[in-house]
Design an enzyme around this catalytic site. Sequence first.
Site, mmCIF file in Angstrom:
data_model
loop_
_atom_site.group_PDB
_atom_site.id
_atom_site.type_symbol
_atom_site.label_atom_id
_atom_site.label_comp_id
_atom_site.label_asym_id
_atom_site.label_seq_id
_atom_site.Cartn_x
_atom_site.Cartn_y
_atom_site.Cartn_z
ATOM 1 N N TYR A 17 0.815 -1.223 0.000
ATOM 2 C CA TYR A 17 0.000 0.000 0.000
ATOM 3 C C TYR A 17 0.844 1.268 0.000
ATOM 4 O O TYR A 17 0.388 2.313 -0.447
ATOM 5 C CB TYR A 17 -0.912 0.013 1.233
ATOM 6 C CG TYR A 17 -2.161 -0.812 1.071
ATOM 7 C CD1 TYR A 17 -3.295 -0.275 0.472
ATOM 8 C CD2 TYR A 17 -2.217 -2.128 1.508
ATOM 9 C CE1 TYR A 17 -4.449 -1.026 0.321
ATOM 10 C CE2 TYR A 17 -3.365 -2.892 1.358
ATOM 11 C CZ TYR A 17 -4.481 -2.331 0.763
ATOM 12 O OH TYR A 17 -5.626 -3.073 0.603
ATOM 13 N N THR A 34 5.796 -4.087 8.859
ATOM 14 C CA THR A 34 6.339 -4.119 10.230
ATOM 15 C C THR A 34 5.179 -4.366 11.194
ATOM 16 O O THR A 34 4.757 -3.472 11.919
ATOM 17 C CB THR A 34 7.052 -2.790 10.585
ATOM 18 O OG1 THR A 34 6.157 -1.704 10.313
ATOM 19 C CG2 THR A 34 8.320 -2.610 9.802
ATOM 20 N N PHE A 49 3.071 9.678 5.120
ATOM 21 C CA PHE A 49 1.920 10.245 5.824
ATOM 22 C C PHE A 49 0.679 10.141 4.941
ATOM 23 O O PHE A 49 -0.091 11.082 4.810
ATOM 24 C CB PHE A 49 2.196 11.705 6.208
ATOM 25 C CG PHE A 49 3.306 11.872 7.204
ATOM 26 C CD1 PHE A 49 3.102 11.604 8.548
ATOM 27 C CD2 PHE A 49 4.570 12.280 6.800
ATOM 28 C CE1 PHE A 49 4.126 11.751 9.479
ATOM 29 C CE2 PHE A 49 5.601 12.434 7.718
ATOM 30 C CZ PHE A 49 5.382 12.172 9.061
ATOM 31 N N CYS A 81 -2.253 1.202 10.545
ATOM 32 C CA CYS A 81 -1.289 2.038 11.269
ATOM 33 C C CYS A 81 -1.657 2.406 12.695
ATOM 34 O O CYS A 81 -0.833 2.275 13.595
ATOM 35 C CB CYS A 81 -1.045 3.332 10.491
ATOM 36 S SG CYS A 81 -0.180 3.064 8.941
ATOM 37 N N LYS A 133 -12.309 1.925 5.932
ATOM 38 C CA LYS A 133 -12.810 3.243 5.548
ATOM 39 C C LYS A 133 -13.197 3.178 4.079
ATOM 40 O O LYS A 133 -12.882 2.198 3.398
ATOM 41 C CB LYS A 133 -11.762 4.335 5.785
ATOM 42 C CG LYS A 133 -10.500 4.155 4.956
ATOM 43 C CD LYS A 133 -9.411 5.155 5.317
ATOM 44 C CE LYS A 133 -9.606 6.487 4.664
ATOM 45 N NZ LYS A 133 -8.415 7.362 4.768
ATOM 46 N N ARG A 162 -7.475 -4.248 7.211
ATOM 47 C CA ARG A 162 -6.630 -4.434 8.396
ATOM 48 C C ARG A 162 -7.181 -3.645 9.583
ATOM 49 O O ARG A 162 -7.414 -2.458 9.485
ATOM 50 C CB ARG A 162 -5.181 -4.022 8.085
ATOM 51 C CG ARG A 162 -4.484 -5.036 7.197
ATOM 52 C CD ARG A 162 -3.099 -4.610 6.791
ATOM 53 N NE ARG A 162 -3.114 -3.478 5.865
ATOM 54 C CZ ARG A 162 -2.017 -2.933 5.345
ATOM 55 N NH1 ARG A 162 -0.829 -3.408 5.668
ATOM 56 N NH2 ARG A 162 -2.105 -1.916 4.504
#
Length: 480
Positions: free
Chosen positions: A11, A88, A158, A272, A335, A342
């Site tokens: 992504y 990660t 970001f 995230c 969303k 995830r």
Amino acid sequence: MVKICCIGAGYVGGPTMAVIALKCPAIEVVVVDISKPRIDAWNSEQLPIYEPGLDEVVKECRGRNLFFSTDVEKHVAEANIIFVSVNTPTKTRGLGAGKAADLTYWESAARMIADVSKSDKIVVEKSTVPVKTAEAIEKILTHNSKGINYQILSNPEFLAEGTAIEDLFKPDRVLIGGRETPEGKKAVQALKEVYAHWVPEDRIITTNLWSAELSKLAANAFLAQRISSVNAISALCEATGANVAEVAYSVGKDSRIGPKFLNASVGFGGSCFQKDILNLVYICECNGLPEVANYWKQVIKINDYQKSRFVNRVVSSMFNTVSGKKIAVLGFAFKKDTGDTRETPAIDVCHGLLGDKAQISIYDPQVTEDQIQRDLAMSKFDWDHPMHLQPTSPTAFKQVSVVWDAYEATKGAHGVCILTEWDEFKTLDYQKIFDNMQKPAFVFDGRNVVDAEKLREIGFIVYSIGKPLDAWLKDMPAVA
């Protein structure tokens, strides 16, 4: 010719490299990944991720100065600048399980870079990593350097999924962290020159390595904190008759606060927020800061509370049981405008309803049945009591059907749960849906996307998060 290689075609890596290739036609950009199906998808007409505007960017550059390959070592060896954009995830076992970031993929990427490099490299952290990761990577590279010089930079992303291309075209800021040595400054300048092709200079911020690494974790923690703050207020609004939309609007008008990320909902998700906050919690604990760790833990606890509160509202409203009742779930992605599931709140909501033996019919325009079934088969990770993830009982599958149409999902249903704010859910023919549902017909709007009054006029009993309660719901307990 400057050559850029990105390890990891997910992504972050795919869209970021596509935009760099588009904006820097003189730079050769290669995205590499060990997953052949993923690379094949990037080279096909059906890209492996859904992101508005991505198709057009990839198709314009692919084969010109943008390439996707499984020949990882060849392209790493040839590159001047290597972005590392590997996963990660949160560790699921061992020291720090449930909180610390698992840097297995990062370490193997660093060792591979050291093995195959024949010339000096700038290695860029693109994945979200714990503070001081650069130092660990630096040690691996320098201890295996064979006389080659490596400069490590932190360049956190970001991006918001669903607006990633727009975010890349017009970023609020580009953050580059590097060593404050002559070599470090030279490496920072080299990466600055790439972004300067389209990003104004005043938006390119340079810091030391540790500040850049921590800035990413802090930014996500602050955003998640805002969501949990407004969600905490939404519970109070329901208890008092206040309207969370009006409260959020009033609060957001304060120029010190601003209006963004103040939409009450069933909870935040995505790859995230939770992962990065847990990472922050772990770093605080490791540095002897338990009060700070507990402060950030609370952001996740409120998020979990909001999801369980939503499930309890559904069950208590429907005569305190959903056993054997058909519940339509509209939206499964975390969303709108993405197929990413995830940490989506839909998983926890579905688990809660399945726990009460509901029959669930799910529709999401971008999430496959295979993905939904996989997500629901995974048990929730309890980060306070870590254990390895285990699949849940397969009996849950019998209670779940995945359909490709909102009207099919809602046909014969007792209740509808809106869990993703897809635009199409605002314009559905709710009269048609009402006519084909069991009565009384319930709508539980977890994203506050529908006009509750219009639906009540049709005959629905409507629950909107943080809004004044339907007369039917006022006597029902919000939390079991």
